[in-house]
Enzyme design. Structure first.
Site, PDB file in Angstrom:
ATOM      1  N   ASP A  33     -27.341   1.091  -3.678  1.00 55.13           N
ATOM      2  CA  ASP A  33     -26.471   1.727  -4.673  1.00 55.13           C
ATOM      3  C   ASP A  33     -26.827   3.210  -4.764  1.00 55.13           C
ATOM      4  OD1 ASP A  33     -24.736   0.501  -7.346  1.00 55.13           O
ATOM      5  OD2 ASP A  33     -25.448   2.575  -7.426  1.00 55.13           O
ATOM      6  N   ILE A  34     -25.812   4.055  -4.856  1.00 53.71           N
ATOM      7  CA  ILE A  34     -26.041   5.504  -4.882  1.00 53.71           C
ATOM      8  C   ILE A  34     -26.720   5.953  -6.182  1.00 53.71           C
ATOM      9  CG2 ILE A  34     -23.851   6.237  -5.964  1.00 53.71           C
ATOM     10  CD1 ILE A  34     -23.651   8.349  -3.686  1.00 53.71           C
ATOM     11  N   VAL A 100     -15.466  -0.222  -9.098  1.00 54.04           N
ATOM     12  CA  VAL A 100     -14.949  -0.162  -7.727  1.00 54.04           C
ATOM     13  C   VAL A 100     -14.193  -1.463  -7.436  1.00 54.04           C
ATOM     14  CG1 VAL A 100     -15.537   0.088  -5.298  1.00 54.04           C
ATOM     15  CG2 VAL A 100     -16.894   1.295  -7.028  1.00 54.04           C
ATOM     16  N   HIS A 104     -18.129  -6.922  -5.200  1.00 51.35           N
ATOM     17  CA  HIS A 104     -19.512  -6.588  -4.856  1.00 51.35           C
ATOM     18  C   HIS A 104     -20.476  -7.288  -5.784  1.00 51.35           C
ATOM     19  CE1 HIS A 104     -17.923  -3.513  -7.594  1.00 51.35           C
ATOM     20  NE2 HIS A 104     -19.146  -3.404  -8.100  1.00 51.35           N
ATOM     21  N   MET A 105     -21.637  -7.591  -5.243  1.00 51.29           N
ATOM     22  CA  MET A 105     -22.736  -8.129  -6.032  1.00 51.29           C
ATOM     23  C   MET A 105     -23.805  -7.057  -6.125  1.00 51.29           C
ATOM     24  SD  MET A 105     -21.775 -11.199  -6.703  1.00 51.29           S
ATOM     25  CE  MET A 105     -23.218 -12.052  -7.261  1.00 51.29           C
ATOM     26  N   HIS A 106     -24.316  -6.857  -7.335  1.00 51.54           N
ATOM     27  CA  HIS A 106     -25.475  -5.999  -7.527  1.00 51.54           C
ATOM     28  C   HIS A 106     -26.718  -6.883  -7.379  1.00 51.54           C
ATOM     29  CE1 HIS A 106     -23.272  -2.582  -9.555  1.00 51.54           C
ATOM     30  NE2 HIS A 106     -22.418  -3.550  -9.766  1.00 51.54           N
TER      31      HIS A 106
HETATM   32  P1  5GP Z   1     -19.320  -1.617 -10.654  1.00 49.81           P
HETATM   33  O1  5GP Z   1     -19.400  -0.836 -11.903  1.00 49.81           O
HETATM   34  O2  5GP Z   1     -17.949  -1.568 -10.028  1.00 49.81           O
HETATM   35  O3  5GP Z   1     -19.853  -3.011 -10.796  1.00 49.81           O
HETATM   36  O4  5GP Z   1     -20.358  -0.949  -9.662  1.00 49.81           O
HETATM   37  C1  5GP Z   1     -20.016   0.043  -8.754  1.00 49.81           C
HETATM   38  C2  5GP Z   1     -21.322   0.565  -8.192  1.00 49.81           C
HETATM   39  O5  5GP Z   1     -21.025   1.347  -7.071  1.00 49.81           O
HETATM   40  C3  5GP Z   1     -22.102   1.455  -9.169  1.00 49.81           C
HETATM   41  O6  5GP Z   1     -23.389   0.901  -9.398  1.00 49.81           O
HETATM   42  C4  5GP Z   1     -22.174   2.802  -8.450  1.00 49.81           C
HETATM   43  O7  5GP Z   1     -23.406   3.459  -8.620  1.00 49.81           O
HETATM   44  C5  5GP Z   1     -21.931   2.413  -7.009  1.00 49.81           C
HETATM   45  N1  5GP Z   1     -21.299   3.443  -6.196  1.00 49.81           N
HETATM   46  C6  5GP Z   1     -20.208   4.193  -6.545  1.00 49.81           C
HETATM   47  N2  5GP Z   1     -19.888   5.036  -5.554  1.00 49.81           N
HETATM   48  C7  5GP Z   1     -20.788   4.829  -4.563  1.00 49.81           C
HETATM   49  C8  5GP Z   1     -20.968   5.409  -3.268  1.00 49.81           C
HETATM   50  O8  5GP Z   1     -20.237   6.282  -2.812  1.00 49.81           O
HETATM   51  N3  5GP Z   1     -22.014   4.924  -2.520  1.00 49.81           N
HETATM   52  C9  5GP Z   1     -22.838   3.937  -2.974  1.00 49.81           C
HETATM   53  N4  5GP Z   1     -23.837   3.560  -2.159  1.00 49.81           N
HETATM   54  N5  5GP Z   1     -22.687   3.369  -4.185  1.00 49.81           N
HETATM   55  C10 5GP Z   1     -21.673   3.816  -4.967  1.00 49.81           C
END
Ligand code: 5GP
Length: 120
Positions: A33-34, A100, A104-106
């Site tokens: 994660d970024i 996003v 996806h799974m964290h």
């Molecule tokens: P969500 O909130 O949709 O569950 O998580 C999206 C995740 O994507 C966030 O933890 C965010 O930091 C990560 N993320 C967003 N843009 C990018 C990117 O360009 N590269 C990477 N590696 N992670 C990203």
């Protein structure tokens, strides 16, 4: 919700945006994660165009679903968090806080992760 080909993870899958890859197989990609929220914070995504769990469960093949599940365990082993424990979480839709729109799974660990959600 229909799949948006311009979402950030679709761009990572097409190689248009770089990522720090952790592991990959035919159906699945895992990358850092970024904006990591714990010492280890890896995102596991299917390579297919799935918005969320409902979409994935209804239309992904059995091989894709198995690969996605197994990749999570593989990531835990690769990053050294399997022994100490970790959390797997997926944010879905508006109330889930999904940013996003690509499933996806964290995978979070490497230190105590804390409560599942804040109270209140
Ligand atoms: P969500 O909130 O949709 O569950 O998580 C999206 C995740 O994507 C966030 O933890 C965010 O930091 C990560 N993320 C967003 N843009 C990018 C990117 O360009 N590269 C990477 N590696 N992670 C990203």
């Amino acid at each position: 919700m229909s799949y948006d080909d311009d979402n950030i993870f679709a761009k990572i899958l097409r190689g248009e945006i770089p990522c720090k890859k952790v592991a990959e197989d035919e159906h699945t990609l895992a990358f850092e994660d970024i904006n990591p929220l714990r010492a280890v914070h890896v995102l596991v995504i299917p390579k297919g165009p799935y918005v969320d769990w409902r979409d994935f469960a209804a239309t992904a093949s059995a091989d894709e679903q198995a690969a996605f599940t197994c990749m999570i365990a593989h990531v835990a082993d690769l990053t050294g968090i399997a022994e100490g424990g970790y959390r797997v979480a997926s944010n879905i839709g508006r109330d889930g806080g999904q940013e996003v729109p690509h499933l996806h799974m964290h995978v979070l660990g490497g230190e105590p992760v804390g409560p599942l959600v804040a109270r209140g």
